[in-house]
Design a protein around this motif. Sequence first.
Motif, PDB file in Angstrom:
ATOM      1  N   ALA A 269      -7.563   3.646  -6.104  1.00 16.81           N
ATOM      2  CA  ALA A 269      -6.371   2.808  -6.290  1.00 16.81           C
ATOM      3  C   ALA A 269      -5.308   3.150  -5.252  1.00 16.81           C
ATOM      4  N   GLU A 270      -5.136   4.453  -4.968  1.00 15.52           N
ATOM      5  CA  GLU A 270      -4.123   4.867  -4.003  1.00 15.52           C
ATOM      6  C   GLU A 270      -4.456   4.384  -2.597  1.00 15.52           C
ATOM      7  N   LEU A 271      -5.728   4.456  -2.227  1.00 19.56           N
ATOM      8  CA  LEU A 271      -6.142   4.020  -0.890  1.00 19.56           C
ATOM      9  C   LEU A 271      -5.994   2.505  -0.750  1.00 19.56           C
ATOM     10  N   ARG A 272      -6.329   1.757  -1.809  1.00 12.05           N
ATOM     11  CA  ARG A 272      -6.165   0.299  -1.756  1.00 12.05           C
ATOM     12  C   ARG A 272      -4.705  -0.073  -1.568  1.00 12.05           C
ATOM     13  N   ALA A 273      -3.841   0.630  -2.283  1.00 14.51           N
ATOM     14  CA  ALA A 273      -2.401   0.350  -2.154  1.00 14.51           C
ATOM     15  C   ALA A 273      -1.908   0.637  -0.750  1.00 14.51           C
ATOM     16  N   MET A 274      -2.414   1.725  -0.170  1.00 14.48           N
ATOM     17  CA  MET A 274      -2.007   2.086   1.189  1.00 14.48           C
ATOM     18  C   MET A 274      -2.480   1.033   2.193  1.00 14.48           C
ATOM     19  N   GLN A 275      -3.694   0.528   1.995  1.00 14.51           N
ATOM     20  CA  GLN A 275      -4.246  -0.432   2.944  1.00 14.51           C
ATOM     21  C   GLN A 275      -3.586  -1.816   2.830  1.00 14.51           C
ATOM     22  N   ARG A 276      -3.081  -2.144   1.629  1.00 15.00           N
ATOM     23  CA  ARG A 276      -2.400  -3.430   1.467  1.00 15.00           C
ATOM     24  C   ARG A 276      -0.996  -3.413   2.089  1.00 15.00           C
ATOM     25  N   SER A 277      -0.407  -2.219   2.157  1.00 17.82           N
ATOM     26  CA  SER A 277       0.972  -2.142   2.653  1.00 17.82           C
ATOM     27  C   SER A 277       1.024  -2.217   4.176  1.00 17.82           C
TER      28      SER A 277
END
Length: 277
Positions: A269-277
């Motif tokens: 979840a943390e990596l997905r959030a980072m990649q969306r930003s």
Amino acid sequence: MRDLPRELFQNSHSAISTISHPASTDMALALRMRNLAAAMPGHIKYLLPVEVSALIACARHLKQRMFLDTLWNTGARLNEALALAPKDFRLQPDAEPAARRGRLEILSHYQANVTLITLKARSLSSGRGKGRVPTAEREKITQATRIVPLLDPDYARRMDEYLQTFHRGEKHTQLWPVSSRQTAANWINAAVEEAARAGVRFSVPVTCHTLRHSYAMHLKMNGLDDKTLMALMGHKYAKSLQVYTKVFALDVLSGSTLRFTQSGEDAVAELRAMQRS
């Protein structure tokens, strides 16, 4: 004569000036770090300042106390300490004739200092009398010589009083003219035994080299940089300081908990959030 580099003293002056003001006064922390080092194979054995003070106080005679005091305040190797004579101490710099100040000018902002040189190097120098010392031997003498500032004014005062009382007018007389290195070891053993009779026991073996290690750790624990410490100790290579820095690594890790992992779902979840930003 190998004077310490001028820029070394200029750059480290502020660090040296803080030696009398420890970064941490937590005795429990200091004991923990020392005991960790003592328990680990290959790590150095050293005493804390309060232990050294007790050891010196338990020496039988003033001459022995001053010898141990000198090891503690200079970090001298045994043969360097045994070679010391009154002329090696510069306890009142301003009293020196101007003509003699040349190579010692870099230490003018120190209250006192001592020149350390091995017994072997002294014999090379004195064995030639007034004749010229060959280049190869002169290089050995230079490499074996260093000037160490005496950072504790109380020790400088004690040594000055000792020399004025027992060695007035003498320059070249060996202060501790023992016939065997074992004599110095016997002095320490006697002090350890006297301390035990007073109810004080040391948790590490105490030798002349223990005091050299204690000097280095005292400076290191008070924030002295590695370059300056290497020069004061007379080490040729920086790797020689690893025995001291390893102690700090043990203390930093002891009792600490670091988070190396997290749940897989949280990580995704943390990596997905980072990649969306």
